[in-house]
Design a protein around this motif. Sequence first.
Motif, PDB file in Angstrom:
ATOM      1  N   UNK A   1     -45.835-129.048 -33.541  1.00 53.89           N
ATOM      2  CA  UNK A   1     -46.269-128.461 -34.822  1.00 53.89           C
ATOM      3  C   UNK A   1     -46.077-126.952 -34.852  1.00 53.89           C
ATOM      4  N   UNK A   2     -46.199-126.300 -33.690  1.00 55.66           N
ATOM      5  CA  UNK A   2     -45.989-124.847 -33.632  1.00 55.66           C
ATOM      6  C   UNK A   2     -44.531-124.532 -33.942  1.00 55.66           C
ATOM      7  N   UNK A   3     -43.624-125.263 -33.310  1.00 54.47           N
ATOM      8  CA  UNK A   3     -42.205-125.069 -33.570  1.00 54.47           C
ATOM      9  C   UNK A   3     -41.881-125.336 -35.036  1.00 54.47           C
ATOM     10  N   UNK A   4     -42.413-126.435 -35.568  1.00 59.64           N
ATOM     11  CA  UNK A   4     -42.134-126.772 -36.968  1.00 59.64           C
ATOM     12  C   UNK A   4     -42.687-125.715 -37.913  1.00 59.64           C
ATOM     13  N   UNK A   5     -43.868-125.199 -37.627  1.00 61.90           N
ATOM     14  CA  UNK A   5     -44.459-124.160 -38.480  1.00 61.90           C
ATOM     15  C   UNK A   5     -43.609-122.888 -38.453  1.00 61.90           C
ATOM     16  N   UNK A   6     -43.130-122.512 -37.279  1.00 65.94           N
ATOM     17  CA  UNK A   6     -42.270-121.332 -37.201  1.00 65.94           C
ATOM     18  C   UNK A   6     -40.941-121.558 -37.917  1.00 65.94           C
TER      19      UNK A   6
END
Length: 127
Positions: A75-80
């Motif tokens: 989710x961190x990667x997707x948010x970035x």
Amino acid sequence: MSHPTPYPVRLADEITRQLGLLADHLAQLPPNEAMQVIARVLDPDDGLLDGVTGLVSVSSTFAKEQAKRGVLPAEVWLALGRATNELDAIGGDLDEHRATLRRVGAQPATTAAKPPAPAPLVVRRRR
């Protein structure tokens, strides 16, 4: 023994501090100078917005690798990645106005006999 703060972390802190100073100055500048600053911030080649977009994009790539290793949630990667796309879209939305900002910012500061007519603040946005 304490560990010294790595240079890139100090650099990020200093850039953040400088951005705050720039915002403070911008709020107090005369209109002509403010337009010059805004035009430079939005410059598509060397502007701040493009630099921030690039930084978030690199962060997304890093987060992707860390997510693959299980260090970060996906989710961190997707948010970035979404943030990168949004910043890029914002830059695209502003593209058509960069020339106007440059032109207005390049005009000498003069006292006009008649102030410019106010523009409506509600504008339909095309998508």
